[in-house]
Design a protein around this motif. Structure first.
Motif, mmCIF file in Angstrom:
data_model
loop_
_atom_site.group_PDB
_atom_site.id
_atom_site.type_symbol
_atom_site.label_atom_id
_atom_site.label_comp_id
_atom_site.label_asym_id
_atom_site.label_seq_id
_atom_site.Cartn_x
_atom_site.Cartn_y
_atom_site.Cartn_z
ATOM 1 N N TYR A 93 0.805 -1.218 0.000
ATOM 2 C CA TYR A 93 0.000 0.000 0.000
ATOM 3 C C TYR A 93 0.842 1.273 0.000
ATOM 4 O O TYR A 93 0.365 2.324 -0.415
ATOM 5 C CB TYR A 93 -0.931 0.001 1.214
ATOM 6 C CG TYR A 93 -2.027 -1.046 1.172
ATOM 7 C CD1 TYR A 93 -2.215 -1.854 0.049
ATOM 8 C CD2 TYR A 93 -2.876 -1.220 2.252
ATOM 9 C CE1 TYR A 93 -3.219 -2.809 0.025
ATOM 10 C CE2 TYR A 93 -3.890 -2.172 2.228
ATOM 11 C CZ TYR A 93 -4.050 -2.967 1.115
ATOM 12 O OH TYR A 93 -5.056 -3.905 1.090
ATOM 13 N N ARG A 114 -2.776 9.227 2.781
ATOM 14 C CA ARG A 114 -3.918 9.234 1.863
ATOM 15 C C ARG A 114 -3.883 8.022 0.947
ATOM 16 O O ARG A 114 -4.903 7.345 0.746
ATOM 17 C CB ARG A 114 -3.927 10.522 1.030
ATOM 18 C CG ARG A 114 -5.091 10.596 0.029
ATOM 19 C CD ARG A 114 -4.898 11.716 -0.978
ATOM 20 N NE ARG A 114 -3.689 11.528 -1.775
ATOM 21 C CZ ARG A 114 -3.616 10.679 -2.810
ATOM 22 N NH1 ARG A 114 -4.663 9.923 -3.133
ATOM 23 N NH2 ARG A 114 -2.495 10.574 -3.492
ATOM 24 N N ARG A 115 -2.723 7.721 0.371
ATOM 25 C CA ARG A 115 -2.639 6.595 -0.554
ATOM 26 C C ARG A 115 -2.843 5.268 0.155
ATOM 27 O O ARG A 115 -3.518 4.365 -0.368
ATOM 28 C CB ARG A 115 -1.305 6.616 -1.300
ATOM 29 C CG ARG A 115 -1.222 7.697 -2.365
ATOM 30 C CD ARG A 115 -0.051 7.500 -3.310
ATOM 31 N NE ARG A 115 1.230 7.805 -2.697
ATOM 32 C CZ ARG A 115 2.130 6.905 -2.339
ATOM 33 N NH1 ARG A 115 1.878 5.619 -2.500
ATOM 34 N NH2 ARG A 115 3.285 7.265 -1.801
ATOM 35 N N THR A 117 -4.549 4.748 2.908
ATOM 36 C CA THR A 117 -5.962 4.666 3.291
ATOM 37 C C THR A 117 -6.833 4.339 2.095
ATOM 38 O O THR A 117 -7.742 3.499 2.180
ATOM 39 C CB THR A 117 -6.413 5.991 3.932
ATOM 40 O OG1 THR A 117 -5.578 6.286 5.052
ATOM 41 C CG2 THR A 117 -7.862 5.899 4.398
ATOM 42 N N GLU A 118 -6.556 4.990 0.965
ATOM 43 C CA GLU A 118 -7.344 4.706 -0.240
ATOM 44 C C GLU A 118 -7.167 3.259 -0.681
ATOM 45 O O GLU A 118 -8.125 2.598 -1.089
ATOM 46 C CB GLU A 118 -6.933 5.647 -1.368
ATOM 47 C CG GLU A 118 -7.752 5.466 -2.636
ATOM 48 C CD GLU A 118 -7.366 6.416 -3.746
ATOM 49 O OE1 GLU A 118 -7.932 6.296 -4.856
ATOM 50 O OE2 GLU A 118 -6.496 7.293 -3.526
ATOM 51 N N LEU A 121 -9.189 1.032 1.726
ATOM 52 C CA LEU A 121 -10.634 1.152 1.490
ATOM 53 C C LEU A 121 -11.029 0.506 0.170
ATOM 54 O O LEU A 121 -12.123 -0.059 0.044
ATOM 55 C CB LEU A 121 -11.049 2.622 1.508
ATOM 56 C CG LEU A 121 -10.992 3.300 2.888
ATOM 57 C CD1 LEU A 121 -11.323 4.781 2.756
ATOM 58 C CD2 LEU A 121 -11.949 2.627 3.865
ATOM 59 N N THR A 122 -10.155 0.586 -0.825
ATOM 60 C CA THR A 122 -10.435 -0.083 -2.099
ATOM 61 C C THR A 122 -10.559 -1.584 -1.888
ATOM 62 O O THR A 122 -11.495 -2.227 -2.365
ATOM 63 C CB THR A 122 -9.328 0.211 -3.117
ATOM 64 O OG1 THR A 122 -9.255 1.627 -3.348
ATOM 65 C CG2 THR A 122 -9.596 -0.492 -4.441
ATOM 66 N N SER A 397 -19.308 -1.535 4.258
ATOM 67 C CA SER A 397 -19.172 -1.110 2.865
ATOM 68 C C SER A 397 -20.283 -1.717 2.031
ATOM 69 O O SER A 397 -20.697 -2.857 2.268
ATOM 70 C CB SER A 397 -17.812 -1.547 2.296
ATOM 71 O OG SER A 397 -17.711 -1.241 0.918
#
Length: 420
Positions: A93, A114-115, A117-118, A121-122, A397
């Motif tokens: 990640y 940010r990356r 976390t994204e 979440l993806t 989700s």
């Protein structure tokens, strides 16, 4: 004409702590299991409380002191398959979404967080409620990338469980002094496991010995990053690390020759493979691709096998997807494994690799679940886009896919994966 829609949720009284979720009890109705049964599932807290035939569980329990008011929510899963949630055993990640960047990935803490976390979440949106990412430490990176992952892990509490494997560079000799210190500090900060690439060190066996000693001090597992190309070297490394069994994993094994399967089988070590690209950025050079029959050979040799996604749109895999079912699909579509065995590599076996308890859709088991549009496991792997994800007993989700066609066909088209 809508072809695929989200499951219907009944009303729940009062404000909910989770906008996607419910109160202390959740009732999933009319869910189809992989064995074809249609059941209701009641979840209380973070555990499955009861599983019964559709309609058998009755209304939700009344709130104390308010006998006419029920707690939680009722979600109708008609047309959905309910499965134990998958897990991601091998991500990167800290490098996610960097393939399209014109220069080297930014190292600003906010951008890293940010990356990461994204990326998490993806993966969660696809169903992975538990995830493990390998994180580079030392050299120019210091502990900045690990700190970003740990910050993201804290922010994601209640949504997903995120583990970090600390990956130092050199560990042996005078040149490895900084790496050894950084690894010990990383484990003190909260890294879940020790790892790294022994073949990038001048002394791969000494690298493994350092990992053994450091992991023993920290009482943590080792998740080794290796291609497995050199059989003699691999045998010596796993021999050194043998005292850590069963808390030892090797992957992505992208260049593992047939003889390497026997080495892993004889040592009783867990393996992780990455069907999408074979490898990732943790070792020198771009991944060579996974040997087509490797997964089948590992399973036949009774090597516990988990399967992951690897790179997420980074230089190793610019089109990488963090979808565990994509990895399972690739194994099943090529005939290497049955759909059931392929899904087990991204679910049951992946959870064991992460040191997590088993999940079954049965009373008493953790409420870590994935509801996916489809009437069977092969159908879900072939095209299950709409998904509902449950982590620790809460809906965390939802993905709802809608397919529309121009109104020029006279025949009434069935709903996706639900011809009945």
């Amino acid at each position: 004409m809508s072809a695929d829609s989200a499951p219907a949720e009944g009303p729940h009284p009062g404000p909910a702590a989770n906008p996607l979720g419910h109160g202390p009890v959740l009732l999933l109705t009319n869910a189809r299991l992989a064995d074809r049964r249609v059941v209701d599932v009641r979840i209380s807290g973070d555990r499955i409380q009861a599983v019964g035939t559709a309609g058998s569980l009755g209304p939700l329990p009344a709130a104390p002191g308010r006998p006419t008011v029920t707690t939680g929510a009722r979600i109708d899963l008609s047309g959905y398959l309910l499965l134990p949630a998958p897990a991601e055993p091998h991500g990167h990640y800290d490098a996610a979404f960097t393939a399209a960047l014109p220069t080297a990935p930014p190292e600003e803490p906010a951008d890293l967080v940010r990356r990461v976390t994204e990326a998490a979440l993806t993966s969660l949106g696809y169903g992975a409620t538990a995830q493990r990412t390998h994180v580079r430490i030392g050299d120019l990176h210091g502990l900045g990338r690990l700190e970003a992952v740990l910050t993201a892990r804290q922010a994601l509490r209640g949504l997903a469980d995120l583990q970090a494997v600390a990956m130092p560079g050199l560990l042996t000799g005078r040149a490895g002094a900084d790496g050894r210190a950084q690894l010990r500090e990383a484990l003190k900060l909260g890294a879940t496991a020790a790892g790294g690439c022994p073949e990038l060190d001048p002394d791969p066996v000494g690298y493994a010995q350092t990992l053994l000693e450091t992991a023993g001090e920290a009482d943590c597992p080792v998740d080794l990053h290796t291609t497995g190309r050199d059989l003699t070297q691999l045998a010596r490394i796993v021999g050194v690390l043998a005292p850590l069994r069963p808390r030892l994993t090797v992957g992505p094994c992208s260049a593992l020759p047939p003889g390497g399967v026997a080495v892993l089988a004889g040592a009783g070590i867990r393996a992780v493979c990455l069907p999408q690209s074979g490898g990732c950025l943790g070792v020198e050079g771009l991944p060579p691709g996974l040997r087509p029959t490797l997964a089948r050979e590992l399973v036949d040799a009774r090597v516990p096998l988990a399967v992951g996604s690897g790179g997420l749109r980074d230089l190793a895999n610019p089109v990488g997807r963090a979808d565990p079912l994509e990895a399972a699909y690739l194994l099943a579509a090529t005939g290497l494994l049955s759909p059931e065995a392929a899904y087990d590599t991204v679910s049951g076996q992946a959870r064991v690799t992460l040191g997590l308890p088993a999940v079954r859709v049965d009373a008493g088991f953790p409420a870590e679940l994935l509801a996916i549009r489809g009437d069977s496991l092969p159908g879900a792997l072939a095209g299950g886009h709409s998904r509902l994800v449950v982590h620790s007993g809460r809906v965390v989700s939802r993905t709802s896919a809608v397919r529309e066609f121009a109104d020029t066909v006279a025949l009434a088209l069935p709903r996706q994966n639900n011809p009945g």
